[in-house]
Design an enzyme around this catalytic site. Structure first.
Site, mmCIF file in Angstrom:
data_model
loop_
_atom_site.group_PDB
_atom_site.id
_atom_site.type_symbol
_atom_site.label_atom_id
_atom_site.label_comp_id
_atom_site.label_asym_id
_atom_site.label_seq_id
_atom_site.Cartn_x
_atom_site.Cartn_y
_atom_site.Cartn_z
ATOM 1 N N LYS A 151 -6.247 8.972 -4.807
ATOM 2 C CA LYS A 151 -5.052 9.077 -5.464
ATOM 3 C C LYS A 151 -4.921 8.833 -6.906
ATOM 4 C CE LYS A 151 0.134 8.412 -4.781
ATOM 5 N NZ LYS A 151 0.226 9.910 -4.681
ATOM 6 N N HIS B 252 -2.397 3.034 -1.359
ATOM 7 C CA HIS B 252 -2.904 4.775 -1.163
ATOM 8 C C HIS B 252 -4.418 4.591 -1.271
ATOM 9 C CE1 HIS B 252 1.309 5.839 -1.895
ATOM 10 N NE2 HIS B 252 0.956 6.702 -1.106
#
Length: 238
Positions: free
Chosen positions: A139, A135
């Site tokens: 995040k 990600h």
């Protein structure tokens, strides 16, 4: 439909665009600097609140919505230690709460494939399994909620695996989840089965946030007139 947005980061903006395209009205936007707007006439007029904020504030946001009888579509991950509390509040207070670790329709198809493959691989102990996820650097939770959901589905269907762990150590009964945070990656999840003879992989690679935003708006449409703790399984009926 009148929608309130709680959290106005990149996902909030993407949801706003999709909602407008589908003919809905954003009546209230609440972020860190205007928490007092939970009591505004605009927020109180909302049919549904879509919440994509931060793990540390998500649970409190849900309670504020419940107190005002506003149905919630929740997309924040990292708060699941209080999962049972939310489910109990839905029952006791007759509230509406829709949660998904990932709102992408494609990811939820991927979930179904993961379960099916795990049931097959339960009969082939020469294959070990691991999860890899990537990600963007913004995040906050690791592993991702999506990776945890994938892991839980594998654990439900492969008897030789007992728990997941966030690294490649442990015993043969552990299911490793390997997480990376790189650049602006929207989300890549891969399930890997490996034996001495070969490797089997299934992967979902999100190109952008549009799929997540569309799923969240579809969930908001779905909860109209419903009560209780709802999920993508209820909406998609796989």
């Amino acid at each position: 439909m009148k929608l309130a947005l709680i959290g106005y980061g990149k996902m909030g903006h993407a949801i706003e665009e999709i909602a407008n395209d589908r003919g809905h009205t954003i009546v209230s936007v609440i972020d860190v600097d205007n928490q007092y707007d939970f009591d505004s006439p605009q927020f109180l007029s909302a049919d549904v609140a879509i919440e994509f904020s931060q793990p540390r504030s998500a649970f409190t946001n849900y309670l504020k919505c419940f107190e005002r009888n506003i149905p919630v579509v929740a997309g924040t991950t990292g708060w699941l230690a209080r999962w049972d509390e939310i489910k109990n509040l839905c029952v006791e207070g007759n509230h509406t709460f829709f949660y998904a670790s990932n709102y992408s329709i494609g990811v939820n198809i991927f979930f179904a494939l993961n379960k099916y493959l795990a049931k097959i691989m339960n009969n082939f102990p020469t294959y070990d399994v691991r999860i890899e996820e990537v990600h963007h650097i913004h995040k906050l939770d690791s592993p991702s909620g999506t990776a945890i959901t994938l892991a839980e589905h594998i654990l439900e269907n492969i008897n030789r695996k007992k728990q997941w762990r966030e690294d490649s150590g442990g015993t043969n009964e552990d299911l490793p989840i390997l997480s990376k945070r790189e650049g602006e990656v929207a989300g890549i999840h891969e399930i890997i089965y490996e034996s001495d003879a070969d490797t089997i992989r299934i992967q979902h690679d999100a190109k952008n946030r549009k799929g997540f935003a569309l799923g969240a708006v579809l969930a908001a449409e779905f909860v109209q007139g419903k009560k209780g703790f709802l999920s993508m399984n209820d909406m998609l009926d796989f």
